[in-house]
Design a protein around this motif. Structure first.
Motif, PDB file in Angstrom:
ATOM      1  N   GLN A 111       0.875  -1.219  -0.060  1.00 18.79           N
ATOM      2  CA  GLN A 111      -0.217  -0.172  -0.062  1.00 18.79           C
ATOM      3  C   GLN A 111       0.941   1.226   0.147  1.00 18.79           C
ATOM      4  OE1 GLN A 111      -2.174   0.488   3.432  1.00 18.79           O
ATOM      5  NE2 GLN A 111      -3.557   2.182   2.722  1.00 18.79           N
ATOM      6  N   HIS A 112       1.818   1.325   0.947  1.00 21.92           N
ATOM      7  CA  HIS A 112       2.457   2.423   1.064  1.00 21.92           C
ATOM      8  C   HIS A 112       3.516   2.716  -0.344  1.00 21.92           C
ATOM      9  CE1 HIS A 112       3.832   5.478   4.118  1.00 21.92           C
ATOM     10  NE2 HIS A 112       4.802   5.408   3.458  1.00 21.92           N
ATOM     11  N   GLN A 161       1.484   3.749  -3.194  1.00 22.92           N
ATOM     12  CA  GLN A 161       1.098   5.109  -3.111  1.00 22.92           C
ATOM     13  C   GLN A 161       2.276   5.983  -3.624  1.00 22.92           C
ATOM     14  OE1 GLN A 161      -0.503   5.825   0.790  1.00 22.92           O
ATOM     15  NE2 GLN A 161      -2.523   5.644   0.055  1.00 22.92           N
ATOM     16  N   THR A 179       2.203   8.582  -7.145  1.00 22.10           N
ATOM     17  CA  THR A 179       2.036   9.855  -6.788  1.00 22.10           C
ATOM     18  C   THR A 179       3.291  10.733  -7.176  1.00 22.10           C
ATOM     19  OG1 THR A 179       2.422   9.483  -4.454  1.00 22.10           O
ATOM     20  CG2 THR A 179      -0.068   9.830  -5.234  1.00 22.10           C
TER      21      THR A 179
END
Lengths: 165, 106
Positions: free
Chosen positions: A128-129, A132, A136
């Motif tokens: 997830q981290h 992300q 981005t």
């Protein structure tokens, strides 16, 4: 517990890396490099970098080592085709690498590391981290790397194709 | 913090990846087979990757792991092109011995 795991994994990593360098048969080199990559994936899991551990296994053990294996088989390399370097050059290579190791060790010794969190942060390596961050802050390099792959693919096909005379 | 005694200090990762990197350097200098040399380059890339992941985990910043991801991307592309070059060399001179490839040496 994790220290024991670290020592086991490190011993396996170093041993298999040494086998890569010192064995005469290219096939054994490839196979022990695969072992080395799996133990490095184990290190990533130990550091809680799960995304990278999976990616490492997929990319290295799944793609790169298969390429190496195919090439070694395709070129039919064996111990007879491998002529070792002369004794002088081998001693010189060993001394050079050893001196590089001593130099790097000395520079590590003379460096004071900043304040790092001692129990390492556990959530930074999760899918997830990292995902992300990748989609981005690092979106542009991520997209550009697809162009790199495309050009590498075309380049590999062009280079390895048989030339017609 | 009772568990902290069982955790691995960052220094150990420094030593491990330094040693791995030196094994890779030694392999490049030691061997004549171009495929083994390519494999030793992979070994060096991996030692740096391991160190980047260790620093990233210990500093609680995931930038290092994103860099490792990009290094893997570049390594995959490099291996694909490098092995294609090796196959083409093998077709032309019939060996992967780097001492035979000395036309551009002097």
């Amino acid at each position: 517990m994790s220290q024991l795991l670290f020592f086991t994994l490190s011993a396996m990593t170093i041993l298999s890396a040494l086998v890569v360098v010192f064995t005469r048969k290219p096939m054994y080199s490839v196979l022990s490099l695969i072992v080395c990559f799996f133990t490095i994936a184990g290190h990533y899991i130990l550091l809680n970098a799960q995304f990278l551990a999976i990616t490492h296994i997929i990319v290295y053990a799944g793609a790169i080592m298969v390429l190496f294996l195919f090439t070694v088989m395709l070129l039919n390399l064996n111990a007879d085709s491998d002529v070792p370097k002369s004794g002088k050059l081998r001693i010189a290579a060993t001394i050079t690498a050893g001196m590089l190791f001593v130099t790097l060790l000395a520079s590590i010794k003379s460096t004071t590391l900043g304040d790092f969190a001692f129990p390492p942060a556990s959530d930074k390596g999760l899918v997830q981290h990292v995902g992300q961050r990748l989609f981005t802050d690092y979106l542009l390099p991520f997209e550009i790397s697809s162009i790199l792959f495309l050009s590498a693919m075309i380049g590999a096909v062009v280079l390895a194709k048989k030339e017609k005379h | 913090m009772e568990q902290a005694a069982h955790l691995v200090p960052l220094n150990w990762y420094l030593f491990l990846s330094t040693f791995l990197f030196c094994i890779g350097v030694m392999g490049v200098l030691f061997r004549r087979n171009a495929i083994i040399i390519l494999m030793c380059i992979e070994l060096m890339l991996n030692s740096v990757n391991l160190l980047l992941v260790a620093f990233s985990a210990y500093s609680g910043n995931s930038d290092g792991q994103v860099f490792v991801f990009f290094i893997m991307v570049v390594a995959a592309a490099e291996v694909a092109v490098g092995l294609a070059l090796l196959i083409s060399i093998y077709r032309n001179i019939g060996s992967t011995d780097i001492d035979v490839l000395n036309k551009l040496k002097w």
